[in-house]
Design an enzyme around this catalytic site. Sequence first.
Site, PDB file in Angstrom:
ATOM      1  N   CYS A 101       0.963  -1.057  -0.058  1.00 23.14           N
ATOM      2  CA  CYS A 101       0.230  -0.058  -0.152  1.00 23.14           C
ATOM      3  C   CYS A 101       0.873   1.117  -0.134  1.00 23.14           C
ATOM      4  O   CYS A 101       0.329   2.036  -0.644  1.00 23.14           O
ATOM      5  CB  CYS A 101      -0.931   0.020   1.202  1.00 23.14           C
ATOM      6  SG  CYS A 101      -2.100   1.260   1.351  1.00 23.14           S
ATOM      7  N   CYS A 198      -6.315  -4.059   6.933  1.00 24.63           N
ATOM      8  CA  CYS A 198      -7.493  -3.166   6.995  1.00 24.63           C
ATOM      9  C   CYS A 198      -8.646  -3.673   6.154  1.00 24.63           C
ATOM     10  O   CYS A 198     -10.004  -3.463   6.391  1.00 24.63           O
ATOM     11  CB  CYS A 198      -7.346  -1.660   6.558  1.00 24.63           C
ATOM     12  SG  CYS A 198      -6.812  -1.551   4.727  1.00 24.63           S
TER      13      CYS A 198
END
Length: 367
Positions: A101, A198
């Site tokens: 990410c 997440c």
Amino acid sequence: MRVLAAMSGGVDSAVAAARAAEAGHEVTGIHLALSRNPASYRSGARGCCTIEDSNDARRAADVIGIPFYVWDLSDRFHEDVVEDFMDEYAAGRTPNPCLRCNEKIKFAAVLDRALGLGFDAVATGHYAQLRTGADGLIEMHRAVDDGKDQSYVLGVLDQDQLAHSLFPLGDSRKEDVRREAAARGLLVADKPDSHDICFVADGDNAGWLREKLGEKAPNHGGDIVDEASGDVLGRHEGTYGFTIGQRKGLRIGRPAPDGKPRFVLDIEPVSGTVTVGPRERLAVDRLAGIRPRWCGTVPGRLEGTVQLRAHGEEHRAVVTTDGDEVAIELLDPAYGIAPGQAAVIYDGTRVVGSATIASTQRVPADA
């Protein structure tokens, strides 16, 4: 400078944005909408991808007094992070989606767009320090707070990305950041830190992978085999449910002859075979790395340390590079290291760069 502050909705990014504004920068806050369906990602305060988090970030921006926008990067996130995570596990590897990410989203897609809009830098709430070295290059160092140091997940950043990054919290400790947030009137001062991945709603990685891959995975089902005897100890539903070093959840029933627990030693996605054995067989002393990412000058040979997990211990190592291949000799053997993990290389507190572990060499059984 014109600074774009990435605000997750947590306390760290809120204080980072406030400090950037207080330093005299022209700051604009953004929240990244990373889920195509926010309800399918983390709920409450456990993540950084929910509607609640977006609202928390907006309220923090209002208190700081900066403009605020939401950027929808859900398609890019799904392609570069979520699908990569699934593909890696299906191939028998263990990726770290936070590194991916940072590499593909926060310091590539976001930074590229920010520079295109005329911003000079992106500020985040990561705990790491930036310094200018004697050679004029930007160096990234570990944070002052060892317990919160996030230089490992930033080890994928190159010199150009570091030159356009700000980490305002690198010289602070977490308890001081929370006190500062409260003093600034930021409602997220006591908000719990996010944990786990997440985009896995309940924290059950294996269950999430089973739901997403299931029968579509080429390695659905296989044997669990004892390394020493070659005996088949049980069956499993898919190699994506395992990682090197795993002890719990093997469901093999039969204890080892010595009564000690077994650990996953190897994963073969083509045949679907998961090999288990004693903990001492997890020790590795050599790693082969690929796809290196260097923060500055490429080292030829370096005697330093490597970190192999987020918040993991450092291991003394000799690192040599040959083009896109990185050889790492561990002077302190490591346990349970899996292909797909990142090896982040340090020279003291300075991050030299990182590589994706392609293969490991175990310490001989008679060593």
